[in-house]
Motif scaffolding. Structure first.
Motif, mmCIF file in Angstrom:
data_model
loop_
_atom_site.group_PDB
_atom_site.id
_atom_site.type_symbol
_atom_site.label_atom_id
_atom_site.label_comp_id
_atom_site.label_asym_id
_atom_site.label_seq_id
_atom_site.Cartn_x
_atom_site.Cartn_y
_atom_site.Cartn_z
ATOM 1 N N LEU A 190 9.222 4.953 9.975
ATOM 2 C CA LEU A 190 8.226 4.339 9.103
ATOM 3 C C LEU A 190 6.819 4.698 9.567
ATOM 4 O O LEU A 190 5.952 5.042 8.753
ATOM 5 C CB LEU A 190 8.394 2.819 9.078
ATOM 6 N N GLN A 191 6.591 4.636 10.888
ATOM 7 C CA GLN A 191 5.266 4.988 11.403
ATOM 8 C C GLN A 191 4.924 6.439 11.066
ATOM 9 O O GLN A 191 3.787 6.749 10.686
ATOM 10 C CB GLN A 191 5.233 4.779 12.920
ATOM 11 N N ASP A 192 5.905 7.317 11.183
ATOM 12 C CA ASP A 192 5.658 8.731 10.872
ATOM 13 C C ASP A 192 5.347 8.919 9.395
ATOM 14 O O ASP A 192 4.425 9.671 9.036
ATOM 15 C CB ASP A 192 6.878 9.562 11.274
ATOM 16 N N LYS A 193 6.093 8.232 8.515
ATOM 17 C CA LYS A 193 5.855 8.341 7.075
ATOM 18 C C LYS A 193 4.476 7.801 6.714
ATOM 19 O O LYS A 193 3.762 8.379 5.887
ATOM 20 C CB LYS A 193 6.939 7.583 6.299
ATOM 21 N N LEU A 194 4.079 6.683 7.321
ATOM 22 C CA LEU A 194 2.746 6.138 7.054
ATOM 23 C C LEU A 194 1.659 7.073 7.566
ATOM 24 O O LEU A 194 0.625 7.270 6.914
ATOM 25 C CB LEU A 194 2.606 4.759 7.700
ATOM 26 N N CYS A 221 -2.180 7.262 5.971
ATOM 27 C CA CYS A 221 -3.044 7.520 7.131
ATOM 28 C C CYS A 221 -3.658 8.915 7.113
ATOM 29 O O CYS A 221 -4.501 9.221 7.979
ATOM 30 C CB CYS A 221 -2.257 7.326 8.432
ATOM 31 N N ARG A 222 -3.239 9.750 6.164
ATOM 32 C CA ARG A 222 -3.756 11.112 6.023
ATOM 33 C C ARG A 222 -3.692 11.862 7.352
ATOM 34 O O ARG A 222 -4.698 12.329 7.876
ATOM 35 C CB ARG A 222 -5.191 11.096 5.487
ATOM 36 N N LYS A 223 -2.460 11.951 7.864
ATOM 37 C CA LYS A 223 -2.195 12.667 9.117
ATOM 38 C C LYS A 223 -3.082 12.149 10.261
ATOM 39 O O LYS A 223 -3.660 12.913 11.029
ATOM 40 C CB LYS A 223 -2.370 14.172 8.929
ATOM 41 N N THR A 267 -5.892 1.773 14.977
ATOM 42 C CA THR A 267 -7.299 2.145 15.032
ATOM 43 C C THR A 267 -7.600 3.013 13.818
ATOM 44 O O THR A 267 -6.718 3.735 13.339
ATOM 45 C CB THR A 267 -7.620 2.922 16.313
ATOM 46 N N ALA A 268 -8.854 2.946 13.340
ATOM 47 C CA ALA A 268 -9.099 3.588 12.048
ATOM 48 C C ALA A 268 -10.561 3.955 11.839
ATOM 49 O O ALA A 268 -11.463 3.423 12.493
ATOM 50 C CB ALA A 268 -8.647 2.643 10.928
ATOM 51 N N THR A 269 -10.739 4.871 10.897
ATOM 52 C CA THR A 269 -12.074 5.152 10.370
ATOM 53 C C THR A 269 -12.260 4.457 9.027
ATOM 54 O O THR A 269 -13.344 4.490 8.453
ATOM 55 C CB THR A 269 -12.268 6.669 10.183
ATOM 56 N N ASP A 270 -11.195 3.846 8.517
ATOM 57 C CA ASP A 270 -11.228 3.120 7.243
ATOM 58 C C ASP A 270 -10.550 1.770 7.459
ATOM 59 O O ASP A 270 -9.329 1.700 7.622
ATOM 60 C CB ASP A 270 -10.504 3.935 6.163
ATOM 61 N N ARG A 271 -11.332 0.698 7.460
ATOM 62 C CA ARG A 271 -10.772 -0.623 7.776
ATOM 63 C C ARG A 271 -9.748 -1.068 6.736
ATOM 64 O O ARG A 271 -8.719 -1.658 7.085
ATOM 65 C CB ARG A 271 -11.914 -1.647 7.860
ATOM 66 N N THR A 272 -10.019 -0.805 5.459
ATOM 67 C CA THR A 272 -9.086 -1.228 4.408
ATOM 68 C C THR A 272 -7.717 -0.581 4.593
ATOM 69 O O THR A 272 -6.678 -1.251 4.494
ATOM 70 C CB THR A 272 -9.648 -0.874 3.015
ATOM 71 N N LYS A 273 -7.704 0.733 4.876
ATOM 72 C CA LYS A 273 -6.430 1.413 5.102
ATOM 73 C C LYS A 273 -5.719 0.836 6.322
ATOM 74 O O LYS A 273 -4.490 0.700 6.334
ATOM 75 C CB LYS A 273 -6.668 2.916 5.298
ATOM 76 N N ALA A 274 -6.477 0.484 7.354
ATOM 77 C CA ALA A 274 -5.871 -0.085 8.559
ATOM 78 C C ALA A 274 -5.188 -1.413 8.241
ATOM 79 O O ALA A 274 -4.075 -1.691 8.726
ATOM 80 C CB ALA A 274 -6.928 -0.279 9.639
ATOM 81 N N LYS A 275 -5.816 -2.239 7.418
ATOM 82 C CA LYS A 275 -5.222 -3.532 7.056
ATOM 83 C C LYS A 275 -3.955 -3.339 6.232
ATOM 84 O O LYS A 275 -2.971 -4.058 6.406
ATOM 85 C CB LYS A 275 -6.244 -4.379 6.294
ATOM 86 N N VAL A 276 -3.980 -2.357 5.329
ATOM 87 C CA VAL A 276 -2.793 -2.078 4.508
ATOM 88 C C VAL A 276 -1.636 -1.623 5.393
ATOM 89 O O VAL A 276 -0.490 -2.084 5.241
ATOM 90 C CB VAL A 276 -3.112 -1.001 3.448
ATOM 91 N N VAL A 277 -1.910 -0.726 6.329
ATOM 92 C CA VAL A 277 -0.871 -0.210 7.222
ATOM 93 C C VAL A 277 -0.290 -1.333 8.075
ATOM 94 O O VAL A 277 0.938 -1.451 8.223
ATOM 95 C CB VAL A 277 -1.445 0.911 8.118
ATOM 96 N N LEU A 278 -1.151 -2.173 8.647
ATOM 97 C CA LEU A 278 -0.661 -3.270 9.488
ATOM 98 C C LEU A 278 0.177 -4.250 8.687
ATOM 99 O O LEU A 278 1.256 -4.672 9.137
ATOM 100 C CB LEU A 278 -1.857 -3.995 10.125
ATOM 101 N N ASP A 279 -0.296 -4.624 7.490
ATOM 102 C CA ASP A 279 0.485 -5.527 6.630
ATOM 103 C C ASP A 279 1.858 -4.939 6.330
ATOM 104 O O ASP A 279 2.883 -5.643 6.352
ATOM 105 C CB ASP A 279 -0.255 -5.782 5.309
#
Length: 589
Positions: A142-146, A151-153, A256-268
């Motif tokens: 799942l982490q790899d797919k995300l 996560c755009r690589k 960790t992220a350069t985009d906070r919104t994407k980070a919240k989506v991934v964590l959720d």
């Protein structure tokens, strides 16, 4: 569109039912997915590597490869897929995710120095997790797919998962000079500095692609625990000290992220899908993340928001006529709990469905649940008479007639190299009104073609063993940079034909030009004052001197005709003379 591979037997066990391949394919289609392939690990290795011996010891357990919509992050692993299918079948109610407050929350403090490279971080804890080999593999996959998808690589978000029992909070997220960071990377035996790590992984098959994200930065991001043990060097690799295993019970997740919104989506997404393996299912322990300004934000958010949609509008958009109660049931089956409120539906969007951002996304789920094949075809309620786009109609008519004139049609790439339209045609690429690709992947696709000629010449090269004469044509668009247009470029429909024979055969392409003009009812301009077409001598570096002319129509240049220059033929590796004609057909529409 990402593709996930799930073991068939594990999938059927989790679904509580055994399906035939066709039955499961029908279920996937009804749910909006596609069963792409039924294969085995052995077959996959043989297909990818072409080495039967290397795959000899691989498993022959049946694997279903399923295409998942790119925005459905909640379906990228077995757990999410099973939950989604069970809810869709009405065998399971949509789970409700809850927070469990610990005696003391874990804290992650973001240092202001991280603003130079990856300024955002979020974190959460999964308590009392029980991993099996299958669920552990699914967790890693799942982490790899995300990473490859949202996560755009790893450029936007990098995920780190750790065995919390091997660490001591609070944690700190900092940015330090590469030589100040020293730790033992995952599955390695010796410690390395940041610089050494970059050199070490520069030839690694999987990780080398992520090194450029931070390699040139003066500082690297790093996460420490209270004892200055390195958890990870995002977005490259985790530390070996806190690696998770089948024995791990408490998992600390940081993004960790350069985009906070994407980070919240991934964590959720991660905590929602794998909280079902906790002793207390669907529970998550929040963490406090201290921002550089001292403010504290609790993660994960696990927000459940409500959207209101019109029952009448939902039916009208899809083309069905169902009562509100039925629509509410359909949405609930799609993991969106809904209740009727007058002539509207109040829909709850869970933290797993970050793909739902507008009412139209809800209408789409209604259509999926209803079944696209069940929607009856109907004529529009208003009269509408359609007709073919005039330029396309003329193009189709000319294609047939040029083919009947003895030419073979080619369909070539719209993109080409800079040399194809520049150096090889004896022209300066900088002087051409070409549209350049910003970050071309290959040398063959650097610009959008400004002429059809290179594509036909490359087609001739590929078929030079065929008997002469070779007569090819193409009627397609070229793209020309034009600052007067809204987007800075415009399409232009052209016809191009090439005759390749022992002699150039200028009369062949001239005859084709005459035939096309005859079909277009355009006369030869034999006297002044009459409207028609004619040839006007000119010089062009792509054509032989004295053997080139402009094709004129109503006093305007619409194309060129002539014998190709020997250096052009040599550049395209042709050894026989060629003549060509190319002109736009848009003035004749």
């Amino acid at each position: 569109m990402p593709t996930i591979g799930v073991k068939r037997d594990l999938l059927f066990e989790a679904l509580g039912k055994t399906y035939t391949d066709d039955e499961f394919q029908d279920l996937c289609f009804a749910f909006g997915l596609e069963l792409d392939e039924v294969t085995t690990e052995k077959q996959m290795l043989t297909k990818e590597q072409g080495d039967v011996a290397a795959a000899a010891n691989a498993s022959e357990e049946i694997i279903y490869r399923i295409d998942i919509p790119a925005n459905r992050y909640d379906l990228l692993c077995l757990e999410g897929l099973v939950t989604g299918l069970l809810v869709f079948q009405g065998k399971l109610k949509p789970p409700k995710f809850q927070f469990v407050e610990p005696a003391k929350r874990q804290v992650l403090k973001i240092d202001p120095s991280t603003a130079q490279i990856r300024p955002y971080a979020v974190a959460a804890v999964l308590r009392n997790v029980t991993f099996t080999q299958a669920s552990y593999n699914s967790f890693i996959d799942l982490q790899d797919k995300l990473h490859q998808n949202i996560c755009r690589k790893r450029t936007l978000v990098a995920i780190g998962t750790h065995d919390l029992d091997t660490l001591q909070g609070p944690f700190s997220y900092e940015a330090l000079a590469p030589d100040q960071i020293k730790f033992k990377p995952l599955n390695q035996t010796k410690e390395m500095t940041g610089s050494e790590l970059m050199e070490f992984y520069s030839t690694h098959a999987q990780l080398k692609q992520y090194l450029p994200i931070i390699r040139e930065s003066p500082v690297y991001p790093v996460i420490y625990d209270a004892n200055r043990v390195v958890l990870s060097l995002p977005p490259i690799i985790n530390g070996d000290h806190s690696k998770i295993s089948l024995k791990t019970k408490n998992v600390f997740i940081e993004c960790t992220a350069t985009d906070r919104t994407k980070a919240k989506v991934v964590l959720d997404t991660i905590v929602c899908l794998f909280s079902e393996h906790c002793a207390q299912k669907f529970t998550v322990e929040p963490c406090d993340v201290v921002q550089p300004d001292g403010s504290v934000i609790s993660y994960p958010e696990l927000d459940v928001r409500e959207e209101r949609i019109s029952v009448k509008r939902a039916n009208a958009y899809i083309g069905i006529d169902e009562p509100a109660e039925k629509l509410a049931d359909m949405l609930t089956r799609m993991y969106l709990e809904a209740k009727v409120d007058g002539d509207s539906l109040v829909v709850k969007i869970p933290p797993t469905r970050h793909d739902v951002i507008h009412a139209c996304d809800i209408y789409e789920d209604v259509a999926i649940a209803y079944g696209y094949n069940n929607i009856k075809k109907s004529l529009p309620a208003f009269m509408q008479i359609a007709k073919q786009f005039p330029l396309n109609k003329l193009t189709e008519q000319l294609r047939e007639q040029v083919a009947q004139a003895g030419f073979t049609e080619a369909l070539t790439f719209t993109l080409c190299s800079r040399d194809d339209i520049g150096r090889k045609l004896n022209k300066n690429i900088d002087a051409l009104p070409a549209v350049h690709i910003g970050n071309p992947k290959t040398l063959e696709f650097q610009v959008v073609r400004t002429t059809l000629l290179p594509g036909l010449l490359k087609t001739l090269v590929a078929n030079r063993k065929m008997p002469l004469p070779l007569k090819l044509f193409e009627i397609s668009d070229v793209v020309v940079a034009d600052e007067s247009t809204e987007v800075g470029a415009r399409n232009e429909r052209r016809v191009c034909a090439v005759n390749c024979n022992k002699t150039a055969g200028f009369e062949v392409v001239h005859g084709l030009l005459d035939r096309v003009m005859q079909l277009l009812s355009v006369p030869w301009k034999s006297a002044s004052g009459t409207k028609g077409y004619y040839l006007q001598a000119t010089e062009d570096p792509s054509y032989f001197p004295g053997r080139c002319a402009n094709v004129m129509y109503d006093g305007v240049v619409i194309g060129k005709i002539g014998v190709l220059h020997p250096t052009v033929l040599q550049a395209f590796e042709l050894t026989t003379p060629c003549s060509a004609v190319e002109f736009t057909i848009e003035p004749f529409v």
